[in-house]
Scaffold this motif. Structure first.
Motif, PDB file in Angstrom:
ATOM      1  N   ASP A  19      85.897  49.825  -7.557  1.00 26.40           N
ATOM      2  CA  ASP A  19      85.633  50.980  -6.692  1.00 26.40           C
ATOM      3  C   ASP A  19      85.099  52.150  -7.514  1.00 26.40           C
ATOM      4  OD1 ASP A  19      86.454  49.678  -4.385  1.00 26.40           O
ATOM      5  OD2 ASP A  19      88.544  50.261  -4.637  1.00 26.40           O
ATOM      6  N   SER A  20      85.694  52.389  -8.665  1.00 32.74           N
ATOM      7  CA  SER A  20      85.237  53.478  -9.523  1.00 32.74           C
ATOM      8  C   SER A  20      83.823  53.218 -10.027  1.00 32.74           C
ATOM      9  CB  SER A  20      86.195  53.662 -10.701  1.00 32.74           C
ATOM     10  OG  SER A  20      87.489  53.994 -10.266  1.00 32.74           O
ATOM     11  N   PHE A  21      83.560  51.974 -10.422  1.00 29.79           N
ATOM     12  CA  PHE A  21      82.226  51.629 -10.924  1.00 29.79           C
ATOM     13  C   PHE A  21      81.177  51.804  -9.836  1.00 29.79           C
ATOM     14  CE2 PHE A  21      78.840  48.490 -11.569  1.00 29.79           C
ATOM     15  CZ  PHE A  21      78.372  48.887 -12.818  1.00 29.79           C
ATOM     16  N   LEU A  22      81.469  51.351  -8.628  1.00 29.95           N
ATOM     17  CA  LEU A  22      80.518  51.476  -7.525  1.00 29.95           C
ATOM     18  C   LEU A  22      80.160  52.930  -7.254  1.00 29.95           C
ATOM     19  CD1 LEU A  22      81.935  48.823  -5.017  1.00 29.95           C
ATOM     20  CD2 LEU A  22      79.657  48.798  -6.023  1.00 29.95           C
ATOM     21  N   SER A  23      81.158  53.781  -7.198  1.00 32.96           N
ATOM     22  CA  SER A  23      80.913  55.177  -6.851  1.00 32.96           C
ATOM     23  C   SER A  23      80.308  55.973  -8.006  1.00 32.96           C
ATOM     24  CB  SER A  23      82.221  55.836  -6.398  1.00 32.96           C
ATOM     25  OG  SER A  23      83.206  55.773  -7.415  1.00 32.96           O
ATOM     26  N   ASP A  24      80.616  55.600  -9.254  1.00 33.18           N
ATOM     27  CA  ASP A  24      80.111  56.349 -10.404  1.00 33.18           C
ATOM     28  C   ASP A  24      78.720  55.896 -10.833  1.00 33.18           C
ATOM     29  OD1 ASP A  24      82.484  57.704 -10.422  1.00 33.18           O
ATOM     30  OD2 ASP A  24      83.378  56.543 -12.054  1.00 33.18           O
ATOM     31  N   TYR A  25      78.507  54.597 -10.886  1.00 36.18           N
ATOM     32  CA  TYR A  25      77.260  54.066 -11.451  1.00 36.18           C
ATOM     33  C   TYR A  25      76.104  54.124 -10.460  1.00 36.18           C
ATOM     34  CZ  TYR A  25      73.967  50.731 -13.530  1.00 36.18           C
ATOM     35  OH  TYR A  25      72.846  50.133 -14.039  1.00 36.18           O
ATOM     36  N   PHE A  26      76.313  53.625  -9.256  1.00 40.56           N
ATOM     37  CA  PHE A  26      75.195  53.481  -8.311  1.00 40.56           C
ATOM     38  C   PHE A  26      74.775  54.791  -7.650  1.00 40.56           C
ATOM     39  CE2 PHE A  26      76.806  49.118  -8.585  1.00 40.56           C
ATOM     40  CZ  PHE A  26      75.621  48.450  -8.854  1.00 40.56           C
ATOM     41  N   THR A  27      75.534  55.843  -7.821  1.00 39.55           N
ATOM     42  CA  THR A  27      75.145  57.141  -7.281  1.00 39.55           C
ATOM     43  C   THR A  27      74.379  57.983  -8.293  1.00 39.55           C
ATOM     44  OG1 THR A  27      77.321  58.026  -7.914  1.00 39.55           O
ATOM     45  CG2 THR A  27      77.065  57.223  -5.651  1.00 39.55           C
ATOM     46  N   GLN A  28      74.161  57.471  -9.491  1.00 37.93           N
ATOM     47  CA  GLN A  28      73.355  58.195 -10.466  1.00 37.93           C
ATOM     48  C   GLN A  28      71.941  58.389  -9.926  1.00 37.93           C
ATOM     49  OE1 GLN A  28      73.589  55.966 -14.140  1.00 37.93           O
ATOM     50  NE2 GLN A  28      75.808  56.203 -14.311  1.00 37.93           N
ATOM     51  N   PRO A  29      71.339  59.562 -10.142  1.00 36.11           N
ATOM     52  CA  PRO A  29      70.056  59.885  -9.493  1.00 36.11           C
ATOM     53  C   PRO A  29      68.918  58.935  -9.841  1.00 36.11           C
ATOM     54  CG  PRO A  29      70.657  61.517 -11.181  1.00 36.11           C
ATOM     55  CD  PRO A  29      71.866  60.684 -10.945  1.00 36.11           C
ATOM     56  N   GLU A  30      68.989  58.296 -11.015  1.00 31.80           N
ATOM     57  CA  GLU A  30      67.894  57.399 -11.402  1.00 31.80           C
ATOM     58  C   GLU A  30      68.056  55.984 -10.857  1.00 31.80           C
ATOM     59  OE1 GLU A  30      70.919  57.177 -14.838  1.00 31.80           O
ATOM     60  OE2 GLU A  30      70.195  58.629 -13.349  1.00 31.80           O
ATOM     61  N   ARG A  31      69.161  55.718 -10.141  1.00 34.19           N
ATOM     62  CA  ARG A  31      69.440  54.367  -9.673  1.00 34.19           C
ATOM     63  C   ARG A  31      68.877  54.102  -8.275  1.00 34.19           C
ATOM     64  NH1 ARG A  31      70.378  51.694 -14.162  1.00 34.19           N
ATOM     65  NH2 ARG A  31      71.649  52.996 -15.538  1.00 34.19           N
ATOM     66  N   LEU A  32      68.315  52.921  -8.105  1.00 30.62           N
ATOM     67  CA  LEU A  32      67.972  52.397  -6.786  1.00 30.62           C
ATOM     68  C   LEU A  32      68.379  50.935  -6.776  1.00 30.62           C
ATOM     69  CD1 LEU A  32      66.729  52.452  -3.961  1.00 30.62           C
ATOM     70  CD2 LEU A  32      64.507  51.961  -4.995  1.00 30.62           C
ATOM     71  N   ALA A  33      69.318  50.590  -5.920  1.00 29.99           N
ATOM     72  CA  ALA A  33      69.866  49.230  -5.885  1.00 29.99           C
ATOM     73  C   ALA A  33      69.211  48.403  -4.797  1.00 29.99           C
ATOM     74  CB  ALA A  33      71.375  49.273  -5.675  1.00 29.99           C
ATOM     75  N   PHE A  34      69.011  47.136  -5.099  1.00 32.00           N
ATOM     76  CA  PHE A  34      68.548  46.147  -4.119  1.00 32.00           C
ATOM     77  C   PHE A  34      69.718  45.200  -3.877  1.00 32.00           C
ATOM     78  CE2 PHE A  34      66.595  42.144  -2.832  1.00 32.00           C
ATOM     79  CZ  PHE A  34      65.668  42.561  -1.878  1.00 32.00           C
ATOM     80  N   VAL A  48      81.368  44.924  -0.074  1.00 32.11           N
ATOM     81  CA  VAL A  48      80.612  45.713  -1.038  1.00 32.11           C
ATOM     82  C   VAL A  48      79.721  46.726  -0.338  1.00 32.11           C
ATOM     83  CG1 VAL A  48      78.865  45.583  -2.864  1.00 32.11           C
ATOM     84  CG2 VAL A  48      80.700  43.890  -2.778  1.00 32.11           C
ATOM     85  N   ALA A  49      79.086  46.319   0.741  1.00 33.09           N
ATOM     86  CA  ALA A  49      78.139  47.194   1.439  1.00 33.09           C
ATOM     87  C   ALA A  49      78.796  48.480   1.927  1.00 33.09           C
ATOM     88  CB  ALA A  49      77.508  46.450   2.612  1.00 33.09           C
ATOM     89  N   THR A  50      79.972  48.363   2.516  1.00 29.05           N
ATOM     90  CA  THR A  50      80.631  49.554   3.043  1.00 29.05           C
ATOM     91  C   THR A  50      80.998  50.526   1.927  1.00 29.05           C
ATOM     92  OG1 THR A  50      82.750  48.346   3.018  1.00 29.05           O
ATOM     93  CG2 THR A  50      81.527  48.405   5.091  1.00 29.05           C
ATOM     94  N   ARG A  51      81.337  50.014   0.760  1.00 32.19           N
ATOM     95  CA  ARG A  51      81.688  50.897  -0.347  1.00 32.19           C
ATOM     96  C   ARG A  51      80.461  51.580  -0.931  1.00 32.19           C
ATOM     97  NH1 ARG A  51      85.534  47.892   0.788  1.00 32.19           N
ATOM     98  NH2 ARG A  51      87.690  48.325   0.164  1.00 32.19           N
ATOM     99  N   LEU A  52      79.357  50.861  -1.018  1.00 34.67           N
ATOM    100  CA  LEU A  52      78.124  51.485  -1.487  1.00 34.67           C
ATOM    101  C   LEU A  52      77.653  52.558  -0.503  1.00 34.67           C
ATOM    102  CD1 LEU A  52      76.159  48.402  -2.835  1.00 34.67           C
ATOM    103  CD2 LEU A  52      76.969  50.330  -4.186  1.00 34.67           C
TER     104      LEU A  52
END
Length: 371
Positions: A19-34, A48-52
């Motif tokens: 949960d911490s990794f999802l909220s910290d890593y994927f919200t970085q401004p340079e990130r775009l996840a597929f 996973v989708a609901t947490r992202l």
């Protein structure tokens, strides 16, 4: 001598760490996840989708709808509910139906999902996220191999993450109805069809799971192994699970497969890296022993726990091991299976990416002799 391993050490997270990794890593401004995930009846579909989405991470989603013949109406209703929630999670999303069986009954799901991925654009994508919680082995394994090989050719995206909701009881309550035709998972023949493999000593590593005796019996006849090392979960959330499985498969262990008790493989039910390392150790031990008599070939059959299947996948990727599989033609869902898992126990493996120093230990190419 043991070789360097691609995922040892490996960046991984479990439980609250995810949960911490999802909220910290994927919200970085340079990130775009597929995000690639299953849109089906499995209550883990939304994990996973609901947490992202709740974290506000920028995501493009590809929802995979595995279509099998004559699905149960209750499962259709569950899938419809899950799909509606998933489609509402992100603005950029696509729902793709994937036929698992062809009109002639042949298994075509793996090829079909690769065709879907080939049509996708990955411009500006920094991270691929594959959630295998609601995907079958026949679909999830080819997806992950596709991205591992794409990254290996430096076509991007740079990072590949695999997530799975760990719930062994749910894995037992959702029982697959096996089809009649065993085969190798698409992309995971591992050189088994090459002429040179005919003389290899085949060691079959089936993952034992409750209610899968029929499927494993067909796979045994298909693989025709010289030896069998069944995999039992230990430690496990149910401390008596290993004993219960040994009792269920007693006939196979003592007669059909003729397994020496010293050849039973134990792997941590909650840690994919444990099984990954165990399989590689077995491969390392056998290669010099059979080098002068045709070589050694390990054949994997991951059933049951999705976490342990992930460990088998990693070993199969690294050593190009064949994965013998019996694609489910349908599923039986027990009455205790909920509609949604509110607090799933997530496991994350960072398979590829800029977190690892370069160069990394290479993967064994198909058909190439192992060093």
């Amino acid at each position: 001598m043991a070789r360097d391993r691609r995922w040892d050490p490996c960046v991984a997270h479990r439980g609250k760490e995810v949960d911490s990794f999802l909220s910290d890593y994927f919200t970085q401004p340079e990130r775009l996840a597929f995000l690639v995930a299953g849109a089906g009846f499995d209550p883990r579909s939304r994990a996973v989708a609901t947490r992202l989405a709740a974290a506000g991470a920028p995501v493009r989603a590809l929802w995979v709808q595995e279509n099998r013949p004559n699905p149960h109406q209750g499962q259709v209703e569950r899938a419809t509910t899950n799909t509606a929630e998933l489609l509402a999670a992100f603005a950029e999303r696509e729902l793709v139906p994937v036929e698992i069986f062809g009109s002639d009954g042949a298994v075509v799901g793996g090829r079909n999902i690769i065709n879907v991925l080939n049509r996708q654009s990955f411009d500006s994508v920094t991270d691929v996220v594959v959630d295998i919680s609601a995907l079958s082995v026949g679909t999830s394994f080819p997806i992950i191999r596709y991205f591992v090989e794409r990254i290996g050719r430096r076509k991007g995206p740079a990072n590949l993450h695999v997530f799975v909701a760990h719930d062994p009881r749910l894995d037992s309550d959702i029982r697959s109805i096996p089809s009649d035709a065993p085969g190798y998972v698409h992309g995971f023949k591992g050189g088994s069809t090459l002429f040179a493999a005919a003389a290899a000593a085949r060691l079959w590593l089936p993952q034992l799971a409750a209610g899968r005796r029929s499927a494993l019996g067909r796979l045994y006849d298909f693989v025709e192994p010289h030896d069998t090392c069944p995999i039992l979960p230990f430690p496990a959330s149910d401390p008596r699970l290993g004993d219960a499985l040994a009792a269920e498969y007693l006939t196979e262990l003592e007669s059909t497969w003729a397994v020496d008790t010293r050849n039973i493989v134990y792997a941590d039910e909650s840690d994919p890296l444990d099984l990954y390392r165990t399989i590689l150790r077995l491969d390392d031990l056998r290669q010099p022993v059979f080098a002068e008599t045709g070589g050694s070939m390990l054949v994997l059959s991951p059933l049951g726990s999705k976490v342990m299947a992930l460990g088998a996948l990693m070993a199969a990727l690294e050593r190009d091991l064949p994965v013998a599989h019996l694609e489910p033609i349908g599923y039986e869902v027990g009455p205790a299976v909920p509609v949604e898992i509110v607090e799933p126990n997530l496991v994350h493996i960072w398979l590829e990416g800029d977190v690892y120093p370069q160069p990394r230990p290479s993967l064994v190419a198909e058909g190439r002799p192992k060093p």
